[in-house]
Motif scaffolding. Structure first.
Motif, mmCIF file in Angstrom:
data_model
loop_
_atom_site.group_PDB
_atom_site.id
_atom_site.type_symbol
_atom_site.label_atom_id
_atom_site.label_comp_id
_atom_site.label_asym_id
_atom_site.label_seq_id
_atom_site.Cartn_x
_atom_site.Cartn_y
_atom_site.Cartn_z
ATOM 1 N N TYR A 144 45.659 42.912 45.513
ATOM 2 C CA TYR A 144 45.635 44.196 44.791
ATOM 3 C C TYR A 144 44.921 43.959 43.465
ATOM 4 O O TYR A 144 45.226 42.998 42.746
ATOM 5 N N SER A 145 44.007 44.857 43.127
ATOM 6 C CA SER A 145 43.267 44.756 41.866
ATOM 7 C C SER A 145 44.018 45.490 40.769
ATOM 8 O O SER A 145 43.999 46.725 40.699
ATOM 9 N N VAL A 146 44.728 44.738 39.934
ATOM 10 C CA VAL A 146 45.559 45.340 38.893
ATOM 11 C C VAL A 146 44.729 46.188 37.932
ATOM 12 O O VAL A 146 45.172 47.244 37.456
ATOM 13 N N SER A 147 43.511 45.770 37.649
ATOM 14 C CA SER A 147 42.670 46.516 36.692
ATOM 15 C C SER A 147 42.284 47.891 37.214
ATOM 16 O O SER A 147 41.829 48.747 36.443
ATOM 17 N N SER A 148 42.478 48.131 38.528
ATOM 18 C CA SER A 148 42.133 49.433 39.107
ATOM 19 C C SER A 148 43.204 50.490 38.860
ATOM 20 O O SER A 148 43.006 51.662 39.175
ATOM 21 N N PHE A 149 44.338 50.075 38.305
ATOM 22 C CA PHE A 149 45.463 51.000 38.105
ATOM 23 C C PHE A 149 45.774 51.106 36.612
ATOM 24 O O PHE A 149 46.280 50.173 36.000
ATOM 25 N N ASP A 150 45.457 52.257 36.042
ATOM 26 C CA ASP A 150 45.623 52.451 34.600
ATOM 27 C C ASP A 150 47.087 52.403 34.157
ATOM 28 O O ASP A 150 47.375 52.089 33.000
ATOM 29 N N GLY A 151 47.995 52.702 35.061
ATOM 30 C CA GLY A 151 49.408 52.775 34.666
ATOM 31 C C GLY A 151 50.169 51.475 34.790
ATOM 32 O O GLY A 151 51.398 51.452 34.649
ATOM 33 N N TYR A 152 49.461 50.359 35.038
ATOM 34 C CA TYR A 152 50.170 49.092 35.235
ATOM 35 C C TYR A 152 50.903 48.689 33.956
ATOM 36 O O TYR A 152 50.323 48.649 32.871
ATOM 37 N N GLY A 153 52.205 48.390 34.094
ATOM 38 C CA GLY A 153 53.038 48.025 32.954
ATOM 39 C C GLY A 153 53.961 49.134 32.502
ATOM 40 O O GLY A 153 54.798 48.939 31.618
ATOM 41 N N GLN A 154 53.872 50.313 33.138
ATOM 42 C CA GLN A 154 54.667 51.461 32.700
ATOM 43 C C GLN A 154 56.163 51.257 32.886
ATOM 44 O O GLN A 154 56.956 51.762 32.096
ATOM 45 N N LEU A 155 56.566 50.514 33.910
ATOM 46 C CA LEU A 155 57.993 50.314 34.164
ATOM 47 C C LEU A 155 58.579 49.248 33.240
ATOM 48 O O LEU A 155 59.657 49.426 32.666
ATOM 49 N N SER A 156 57.884 48.150 33.094
ATOM 50 C CA SER A 156 58.390 47.021 32.311
ATOM 51 C C SER A 156 58.041 47.112 30.830
ATOM 52 O O SER A 156 58.590 46.368 30.013
ATOM 53 N N GLY A 157 57.133 48.023 30.492
ATOM 54 C CA GLY A 157 56.700 48.131 29.101
ATOM 55 C C GLY A 157 55.732 47.046 28.693
ATOM 56 O O GLY A 157 55.472 46.847 27.501
ATOM 57 N N LYS A 158 55.181 46.342 29.663
ATOM 58 C CA LYS A 158 54.236 45.264 29.364
ATOM 59 C C LYS A 158 52.821 45.823 29.240
ATOM 60 O O LYS A 158 52.433 46.738 29.957
ATOM 61 N N ILE A 160 48.839 45.347 29.650
ATOM 62 C CA ILE A 160 47.994 44.569 30.553
ATOM 63 C C ILE A 160 47.114 43.574 29.807
ATOM 64 O O ILE A 160 46.884 42.457 30.265
ATOM 65 N N GLU A 161 46.652 43.937 28.599
ATOM 66 C CA GLU A 161 45.836 43.003 27.822
ATOM 67 C C GLU A 161 46.658 41.796 27.392
ATOM 68 O O GLU A 161 46.176 40.651 27.434
ATOM 69 N N ASP A 162 47.918 42.063 26.996
ATOM 70 C CA ASP A 162 48.786 40.951 26.592
ATOM 71 C C ASP A 162 49.085 40.045 27.777
ATOM 72 O O ASP A 162 49.154 38.818 27.643
ATOM 73 N N LEU A 163 49.291 40.663 28.954
ATOM 74 C CA LEU A 163 49.557 39.865 30.151
ATOM 75 C C LEU A 163 48.369 38.977 30.495
ATOM 76 O O LEU A 163 48.523 37.805 30.834
ATOM 77 N N GLN A 164 47.184 39.532 30.354
ATOM 78 C CA GLN A 164 45.984 38.751 30.654
ATOM 79 C C GLN A 164 45.790 37.625 29.645
ATOM 80 O O GLN A 164 45.437 36.502 30.002
ATOM 81 N N ALA A 165 46.071 37.932 28.370
ATOM 82 C CA ALA A 165 45.901 36.921 27.327
ATOM 83 C C ALA A 165 46.911 35.798 27.475
ATOM 84 O O ALA A 165 46.618 34.632 27.175
ATOM 85 N N GLY A 166 48.107 36.143 27.960
ATOM 86 C CA GLY A 166 49.163 35.140 28.069
ATOM 87 C C GLY A 166 49.223 34.452 29.416
ATOM 88 O O GLY A 166 50.029 33.541 29.627
ATOM 89 N N ALA A 167 48.362 34.883 30.347
ATOM 90 C CA ALA A 167 48.408 34.313 31.690
ATOM 91 C C ALA A 167 47.908 32.876 31.686
ATOM 92 O O ALA A 167 47.005 32.502 30.938
ATOM 93 N N ARG A 168 48.500 32.069 32.545
ATOM 94 C CA ARG A 168 48.004 30.712 32.725
ATOM 95 C C ARG A 168 46.662 30.749 33.447
ATOM 96 O O ARG A 168 46.327 31.712 34.132
ATOM 97 N N VAL A 169 45.904 29.710 33.317
ATOM 98 C CA VAL A 169 44.658 29.616 34.069
ATOM 99 C C VAL A 169 45.010 29.578 35.555
ATOM 100 O O VAL A 169 45.757 28.709 35.990
ATOM 101 N N ASP A 170 44.513 30.528 36.283
ATOM 102 C CA ASP A 170 44.880 30.651 37.695
ATOM 103 C C ASP A 170 43.988 29.744 38.536
ATOM 104 O O ASP A 170 42.772 29.865 38.510
ATOM 105 N N ILE A 171 44.621 28.861 39.288
ATOM 106 C CA ILE A 171 43.839 27.935 40.099
ATOM 107 C C ILE A 171 43.410 28.550 41.427
ATOM 108 O O ILE A 171 42.688 27.946 42.190
ATOM 109 N N ASN A 172 43.881 29.805 41.692
ATOM 110 C CA ASN A 172 43.485 30.476 42.920
ATOM 111 C C ASN A 172 42.121 31.135 42.708
ATOM 112 O O ASN A 172 42.019 32.212 42.112
ATOM 113 N N GLU A 173 41.092 30.485 43.173
ATOM 114 C CA GLU A 173 39.739 30.968 42.949
ATOM 115 C C GLU A 173 39.412 32.199 43.790
ATOM 116 O O GLU A 173 38.350 32.816 43.610
ATOM 117 N N LYS A 174 40.302 32.558 44.696
ATOM 118 C CA LYS A 174 40.058 33.732 45.520
ATOM 119 C C LYS A 174 40.243 35.029 44.722
ATOM 120 O O LYS A 174 39.682 36.071 45.079
#
Length: 478
Positions: A144-158, A160-174
């Motif tokens: 699922y492409s999270v960036s395609s959904f403008d409302g992502y984070g509405q339930l948890s109050g998170k 999306i920019e903060d989540l991306q900035a705080g994300a670990r380097v993802d080793i899943n190249e897919k």
């Protein structure tokens, strides 16, 4: 008073109005069946069972769906560890679930779907998401492409920019983005597989509940429940998936129960600080556990401890003693349902339940009412009071107890069940106890007070409490 429910989505209490008049659709995330249930599972089970009971009491026609996740990494790994087919493993723990939860008087939901019985529904949703540009295939996996959904984070109050900035380097190249989550997994050799347009594989966890909720309720339903730990990412991802297919929010009210803590840490298998229900039932009556779990508000964290369970067991016995005392006085006096519904005690408890299912206040009312019933019994014994009033009061007390899933047994039965547990736990020598009681009674008859005290002291050391009644000496475990 209207029913008011705290909605995680809005972060506030709201008046509950179902989408369809007199009908409620409620979906609750169930367990992943790879191990025995622990107290955290029991809390969610009891909380939503109590909500289910109360909604029906309010006159709603409730469709309650609670699923089983019967395919995921944990299940596959456990089946390999035990060298048994994954289907055998999941069936074993589904049956264990029914055995353990059944002792908590949890009613059967309307539907109990298994994830693996709804693969086609998941494939249909994934295909729809791909057609709408919300998902993409990469190397046999679908994300699922999270960036395609403008409302992502509405339930948890998170954010999306903060989540991306705080994300670990993802080793899943897919993945195109580290926040994207899997909808369909390409199966590894030896793993369970299902055919799909993207090759053999199995569903990701998050798509399961979206697909099953949509099957039973359509694009919208009233209540989605689960533990607080599911708010992010599981329920956040459910919203994204469902909105991606239908274009609208899938759920009116999001309801989440608080954690069970041990030493201020959340109880969980991953932390290794959990207690299975089977462990607890070896020491405490299941009804005491249920009482403990509803003695706090469902959204609050609760602290699990042996002392709290011991206290709950004492309270539940007091409730049954009040029922027994009053029942012996009023006998088979017939009380109508209308008399119960018109009793002020029920109205007081309904007021608490209408305020976001506040069972903690209802339990406090039960405590107070049990004392009042015992006092009323005393007044009748002394020639005052009214048996009819006591009968109605007793019936209302029992009605509220049963509404919470309590007070469905008898004092004699629950005492025996508690005794059986304690006897097993302490390896009590019942024959020795009875012998000491007989010796004590004989010594008292002969006014041999020294010997009588010796017998009582030995019984006390064994954890036995004596009660001298008009019917003779009774004993119980401290």
């Amino acid at each position: 008073m209207s029913l008011i429910i705290f909605n995680t989505l809005s972060g506030k209490k709201e008046v509950f109005e179902p989408l369809r008049e007199h009908m409620v659709g409620m979906y609750v995330c169930g367990v992943t069946v790879y191990d025995y249930c622990h107290v955290g599972h029991a809390r969610s089970g009891v909380v939503f069972d109590t909500i289910f009971r109360y909604l029906k009491h309010c006159g709603y026609d409730v469709t309650y769906v609670r699923n089983f996740t019967d395919i995921d990494d944990k299940i596959i790994n456990r089946s390999k560890e035990q060298n048994i087919p994954w289907q055998e493993l999941t069936e074993k723990f589904i049956q264990a679930f029914y055995e353990d939860m059944g002792q908590l008087h949890i009613q059967s939901p309307t539907e109990e779907p298994k994830a693996t019985d709804h693969i086609q529904e998941m494939l249909d949703m994934i295909s729809s998401l791909m057609e709408r540009g919300k998902a993409y295939e990469s190397g046999g996996d679908v994300f699922y492409s999270v960036s395609s959904f403008d409302g992502y984070g509405q339930l948890s109050g998170k954010n999306i920019e903060d989540l991306q900035a705080g994300a670990r380097v993802d080793i899943n190249e897919k993945k195109r983005d580290s926040l994207d989550f899997v909808l369909w997994k390409k199966s590894k050799p030896g793993e369970p597989t299902w055919d799909s347009p993207w090759g053999a594989g199995r569903p990701g966890w998050h798509i399961e509940c979206s697909a099953m909720g949509r099957k039973y309720f359509g694009d919208n339903f009233d209540i989605h429940g689960g533990g607080k730990d599911l708010v992010f990412p599981h329920h956040e991802n459910e919203i994204a998936q469902s909105c991606g297919v239908s274009g609208c929010s899938p759920v009116r009210f999001w309801v989440h129960n608080g954690f069970v803590n041990v030493d201020k840490e959340k109880m969980s298998k991953s932390l290794g600080n959990f207690f299975t229900l089977r462990d607890i039932y070896k020491k405490f009556h299941p009804e005491a556990l249920r009482l403990f779990l509803i003695s706090s508000h469902y959204r609050s964290p609760i602290d699990f401890s042996i002392k709290n369970l011991e206290d709950a067991e004492k309270v539940i016995l007091r409730f049954y003693e009040a029922l027994n005392n009053a029942g012996s006085i009023v006998g088979d006096y017939n009380v109508s349902l209308e008399e119960i519904k018109n009793h002020p005690f029920l109205a007081k408890c309904e007021k608490a339940m209408n305020d976001d299912f506040n069972t903690a206040v209802v339990v406090a009312h039960l405590n107070e009412e049990s004392r009042g019933i015992n006092a009323e019994c005393g007044r009748i014994d002394s020639g005052e009071g009214d048996k009819k009033n006591l009968a109605v009061r007793l019936a209302a007390f029992k009605f509220v107890g049963e509404l919470l899933g309590l007070l469905t047994s008898s004092l004699e039965k629950i005492r025996q069940e508690i005794f059986d547990v304690k006897q097993t736990e302490l390896d009590l020598d019942v024959e020795r106890i009875e012998c000491l009681i007989n010796d004590r009674n004989e010594a008292r008859k002969n006014k041999d007070w020294s010997r009588a005290d010796e017998c009582r002291d030995e019984l006390t050391q064994m954890g036995v409490v004596l009660e001298d009644t008009s019917k003779g000496t009774e004993w119980k475990i401290k």
